[in-house]
Each structure stands twice: as structure tokens, then as C-alpha cells.
Design a protein around this motif. Structure first.
Motif, PDB file in Angstrom:
ATOM      1  N   TYR A 258     -24.750 -39.170 -19.635  1.00 53.88           N
ATOM      2  CA  TYR A 258     -24.279 -40.540 -19.766  1.00 53.88           C
ATOM      3  C   TYR A 258     -23.947 -40.892 -21.212  1.00 53.88           C
ATOM      4  O   TYR A 258     -22.914 -41.518 -21.486  1.00 53.88           O
ATOM      5  N   MET A 319     -26.217 -46.295 -12.275  1.00 54.61           N
ATOM      6  CA  MET A 319     -25.338 -45.355 -12.958  1.00 54.61           C
ATOM      7  C   MET A 319     -24.057 -45.111 -12.157  1.00 54.61           C
ATOM      8  O   MET A 319     -22.958 -45.051 -12.730  1.00 54.61           O
ATOM      9  N   SER A 361     -24.694 -50.211 -16.622  1.00 51.40           N
ATOM     10  CA  SER A 361     -24.974 -49.074 -17.499  1.00 51.40           C
ATOM     11  C   SER A 361     -26.240 -49.308 -18.324  1.00 51.40           C
ATOM     12  O   SER A 361     -27.065 -48.398 -18.495  1.00 51.40           O
ATOM     13  N   ALA A 364     -29.286 -48.822 -16.050  1.00 53.59           N
ATOM     14  CA  ALA A 364     -29.587 -47.417 -15.789  1.00 53.59           C
ATOM     15  C   ALA A 364     -30.299 -46.770 -16.961  1.00 53.59           C
ATOM     16  O   ALA A 364     -31.331 -46.091 -16.798  1.00 53.59           O
ATOM     17  N   THR A 365     -29.770 -46.953 -18.171  1.00 53.90           N
ATOM     18  CA  THR A 365     -30.377 -46.306 -19.328  1.00 53.90           C
ATOM     19  C   THR A 365     -31.708 -46.955 -19.701  1.00 53.90           C
ATOM     20  O   THR A 365     -32.621 -46.269 -20.188  1.00 53.90           O
ATOM     21  N   GLY A 444     -20.725 -39.505 -15.628  1.00 55.82           N
ATOM     22  CA  GLY A 444     -21.516 -40.566 -15.020  1.00 55.82           C
ATOM     23  C   GLY A 444     -22.156 -40.146 -13.705  1.00 55.82           C
ATOM     24  O   GLY A 444     -23.327 -40.436 -13.449  1.00 55.82           O
ATOM     25  N   ALA A 447     -25.076 -37.801 -14.367  1.00 59.77           N
ATOM     26  CA  ALA A 447     -26.265 -38.542 -14.793  1.00 59.77           C
ATOM     27  C   ALA A 447     -26.964 -39.182 -13.593  1.00 59.77           C
ATOM     28  O   ALA A 447     -28.202 -39.171 -13.503  1.00 59.77           O
ATOM     29  N   ALA A 448     -26.200 -39.736 -12.661  1.00 60.72           N
ATOM     30  CA  ALA A 448     -26.792 -40.346 -11.459  1.00 60.72           C
ATOM     31  C   ALA A 448     -27.561 -39.307 -10.650  1.00 60.72           C
ATOM     32  O   ALA A 448     -28.647 -39.593 -10.124  1.00 60.72           O
ATOM     33  N   TYR A 451     -30.965 -38.694 -12.331  1.00 60.41           N
ATOM     34  CA  TYR A 451     -31.906 -39.786 -12.080  1.00 60.41           C
ATOM     35  C   TYR A 451     -32.462 -39.720 -10.653  1.00 60.41           C
ATOM     36  O   TYR A 451     -33.649 -39.962 -10.415  1.00 60.41           O
TER      37      TYR A 451
END
Length: 473
Positions: A258, A319, A361, A364-365, A444, A447-448, A451
Motif C-alpha cells: 500500500y 483497503m 485508505s 486501513a493503514t 492495493g 495489501a487487502a 490484511y
């Protein structure tokens, strides 16, 4: 001072300390905005150095971080003083950060090769001094409270103030620090960057001292594990064992993907605003409030959604939404379905999408950082050691991808789309848009996935805290 506990208390932090702790991230927000949004532009478009060489120089500076950040985290974990483990680093870093920031934006007149060496050396110095503050500061999150939801709340405050730092600097830059004689933002005048550097240096120093002084009262409540003197080789083996934690590696992967996508977005943002969306003074004036509105929504929304869905599922959802939202207006523009920049509908629609994208965003972070705090006890249960500094050094190293891998990725996109020079063709603008969207979506979604595969949630964390507390009695 009474003997410090070996585990953090399960508590809600007082509001004064919460605000002071969160405000410290203002400094990183200032640095992140300048580094990610203007550094590539300044050295390639303003000073006219080859864009690919500038991106490579900044990328090389990132390589050194692979060694610097974990070392700072390790040293912070093993610091013992009357001011605890973290605060000596926070106090000592403020003035060097300011000095490095001013040097970065004020290169002396010299050859092209020397200027490339200058951006490399000053970028390394800025990164190192920022790490000396941010790694110990972030490591306070799991030390201030062991409560599962309180850590999300503390992280939310840090992200809110971090975005505030970036957005205040953005607004001041476009409306004051880089305004040309015609009243329009002028990012291509080298004379504007001295004031930009001084403004950032002063605000970062103020934020760091406010945070360090405001959280000083908490030092006596922080964990202070006993240090066992060992050979240096044993310390390195233990650090290697620590960072092989599966939960930590998944968060590193999510952050790597991300923050690289975000870095590409930030590094290209000035070009996208100017050439794709054709922002004027009004567009730049409304940009910072719109983005900060999104960060504020995340501050309110992320803890509540995480409490209902759990942090991993909520982070995955946010995300995915962020990647789709940011890409949508660019895809629609390429298809001829988005309002033209001359249309009165374009700016409010675009900024609304940007605001909701920012909310997703940041959420998510933010949740990823909260999960990183929970990894500390997961590792302690497996290794017998608390390694907050090492874990947050890894997380901070990943965040720097937005100004390292991301800037290099943006320079590649600019190079292969011929987006440099006096004349920018419509074809180059379309190619820049397409390459940007594809990069952002792939990273992106990756990254999802990371997670989604995070291995534990609230129940496991609470059981782990209870077991560690019993073992410490």
C-alpha cells in the motif's frame, strides 16, 4: 521513581497524554507531504536533473534504511535512562531533523552529479533523524496501554494529527509559500523552496517537543523489561527470530504494497492535479480541506468498524474500497465518462471521491498500525521478549516506501511515458494515467489480501494478555 511494570496496563489513557502523543505524528505528516509530493518534482522538474536518476538516488537512500531503522528500534528497546527507553530519542532528534530538512531543499550550486549526491546524502540524513524520533514514538503505542480497542484509539489520534500536519503544509504551500505573482500556485520556481523548507522545519520541531513534553508524565508507567547482557551475535539472532513472526510479516507485506502505491500517487500528484484535472487556485485551496475531512472521517469511523468486524476484516474492506475509489475517476476519464475539467461538476465530484478514498485508505493503514501493536504480545508469548522498537522500526521502514519505492516507481512511470520537458502531449497524459491506475490497483489489492490473512483478532489478544499477566505475577 517507583519500579516500572514489566507489562503495560490495560487502561484508557488520559486525554491530555492522548492528545500530546497523537500530536507528535504532526511532524511526520509534514515530512511525508514534502518528501513524497515535492522531492521528485523539485529535483527533476525544478532543478532539471534526469528524473530516473533522481528516483534512483532516492531509492538508494532507502536501501540504507533497511539497516538504520531496525538498529534504531533495537537501540531504543535497549535504552535505559531516567527518562525511560523512548523519550531520550524523541528529545534528541528534533533539531537534527530541522537541520536536515533545510539542507534537503537548499542544495548549493554545483554539478549535476554533485546535486544527485546531495539529494542522496541529505535524504539519508533526513530519513535517519526522522527514524530516531518516529520509531521510538510509535513504539509507545503498545506500551501506553495493552487494551485491544484503546490501541486503535491511540493510533487513530496519531493518524489524524499526521494528516493534519500534511494538510496544513499542503494548504500553506499552495496558498502562501509557493504562490506566483499572478496569485496561482507556482511549484516550478526554485526560490519558493527556501520558505517551504523553513516552514516545515519549524513546525516539525514544535510538534516533537510538544509530544515529548506532553507524554513525559507517562514514563513511570511504561514497561521497562530487564536487559540481559549478551554477546552481539546473540542479539542479532534474537532480532532475526523476532522479525520472523508471521503476523508481523503479513503486516509488512500489506504496508509494503500500500505505501508503495501511495508513494506513487503522492509523487505524481502535482502532475495529475495540473495536467489531468487542470486545478487552478480554487482546486488547490479546496484540496487540503477535502483530504483532511477524509482523515477525520477515518478517525471517527475506523475504531467503530474495527470493534464490530475485527481489525483484519475491517482493514481488508477499507483497503479494497480505497483502491477502487481512487482509480474510478481516472478510469472514467479515460473512457470519456467523467465530467471535463471545464465543467462545474468536475471539481466537487472529484474532491468528494478523494475525500471518501482518504477515509478508507487512512482507516486501513490506521488499523494496520493498531494490529502491529498487538503483534508485540504475540511475539512476547513466543520468544519471551518485548520488542516494540524492532517491530515499529519495521513498520516505519515500510512507511518510507511511499518516499522510496513510490518515488522510484513514479520516476519510472514518468520516464516511460516521456512525461518530462517543456511540452507534455495528451498521449503522455493518458499513458501516465493508465500506468498509475494499474499500479495502484495491483498494489492495493495485494495489501487487502495480506490484511485478510492476519492470523489473530480480539479473542486471541485478550487471552494472550491474561496469560502474560499471570506469568508475570
Amino acid at each position: 521513581m517507583s519500579e516500572a511494570p514489566t507489562l503495560p496496563p490495560v487502561r484508557r489513557l488520559g486525554q491530555r497524554s492522548t492528545l500530546a502523543y497523537g500530536f507528535g505524528a504532526y511532524a511526520y505528516g509534514v515530512k511525508d507531504f514534502g518528501f513524497s509530493t515535492f522531492l521528485l518534482l523539485f529535483y527533476s522538474q525544478v532543478l532539471h536533473l534526469p528524473v530516473l536518476m533522481v528516483g534512483l538516488a532516492i531509492m538508494c537512500a532507502l536501501v540504507l534504511d533497511a539497516f538504520i531503522d531496525p538498529a534504531i528500534g533495537f537501540l531504543s528497546d535497549n535504552t535505559r535512562s531516567r527518562w525511560g527507553r523512548r523519550h531520550p530519542w524523541m528529545y534528541a532528534s528534533a533539531l537534527p531533523i530541522a537541520a536536515g530538512w533545510i539542507l534537503l531543499w537548499n542544495p548549493p550550486a554545483m554539478s549535476q552529479g554533485a546535486q544527485l549526491l546531495w539529494v542522496f546524502a541529505t535524504a539519508v540524513f533526513v530519513r535517519t533523524t526522522i527514524s530516531a524520533y518516529e520509531v521510538p514514538s510509535q513504539a509507545l503505542t503498545p506500551e501506553l496501554s495493552a487494551d485491544y480497542d484503546e490501541r486503535t484509539r491511540l493510533t487513530a489520534y496519531r493518524y489524524l494529527f499526521g494528516w493534519l500536519g500534511g494538510m496544513v503544509t499542503l494548504f500553506a504551500t499552495y496558498m502562501w509559500l509557493m504562490v506566483g505573482p499572478d496569485g496561482q500556485p507556482d511549484q516550478f520556481n526554485p526560490a519558493n523552496y527556501s520558505a517551504f523548507a523553513l516552514f516545515g522545519a519549524v513546525t516539525m520541531v514544535i510538534a516533537i517537543f510538544i509530544s515529548a513534553i506532553g507524554t513525559h508524565r507517562e514514563i513511570g508507567r511504561l514497561p521497562r523489561p530487564e536487559i540481559v547482557r549478551k554477546p552481539l551475535g546473540d542479539h542479532f539472532r534474537e532480532m532475526g527470530q523476532t522479525v520472523r513472526n508471521r503476523a508481523f510479516l503479513l503486516l509488512m507485506l500489506a504496508g509494503l504494497c500500500y505505501y508503495t502505491a501511495q508513494g506513487i500517487s503522492f509523487a505524481l500528484s502535482n502532475l495529475l492535479y495540473l495536467y489531468v484535472w487542470r486545478f487552478d487556485t480554487l482546486g488547490f485551496a479546496l484540496l487540503a480541506p477535502s483530504l483532511f475531512l477524509g482523515a477525520t472521517i477515518a478517525f471517527l469511523m475506523a475504531p467503530r468498524v474495527a470493534a464490530r468486524l475485527g481489525k483484519p476484516q475491517a482493514a481488508m474492506f477499507f483497503m479494497l474500497a480505497a483502491a477502487i475509489l481512487l482509480s474510478t475517476p481516472y478510469v472514467l476519464r479515460l473512457a470519456g465518462l467523467f465530467p471535463d475539467p471545464a465543467s462545474s461538476a468536475m471539481l466537487p465530484l472529484l474532491l468528494s471521491i478523494f475525500s471518501v478514498n482518504t477515509a478508507c485508505s487512512v482507516s486501513a493503514t490506521l488499523l494496520g498500525a493498531s494490529m502491529m501493536a498487538d503483534v508485540v504480545e504475540d511475539s512476547e508469548a513466543k520468544t519471551g521478549r518485548r520488542s516494540e522498537g524492532v517491530f515499529f522500526a519495521g513498520a516505519f521502514f515500510v512507511q518510507k516506501c511511499c518516499s522510496g519505492f513510490g518515488i522510484f516507481g513514479a520516476s519510472l512511470i514518468m520516464h516511460y511515458t516521456s512525461f518530462q520537458g517543456a511540452t507534455i502531449t495528451p498521449l503522455a497524459i493518458d499513458r501516465l494515467t493508465l500506468y498509475f491506475v494499474l499500479s495502484y490497483l495491483v498494489l492495493g489489492f495485494a495489501a487487502a489480501w495480506a490484511y485478510r490473512n492476519f492470523p489473530f483478532g480480539r479473542a486471541e489478544h485478550v487471552a494472550r494478555i491474561e496469560a502474560l499477566a499471570k506469568g508475570g505475577n
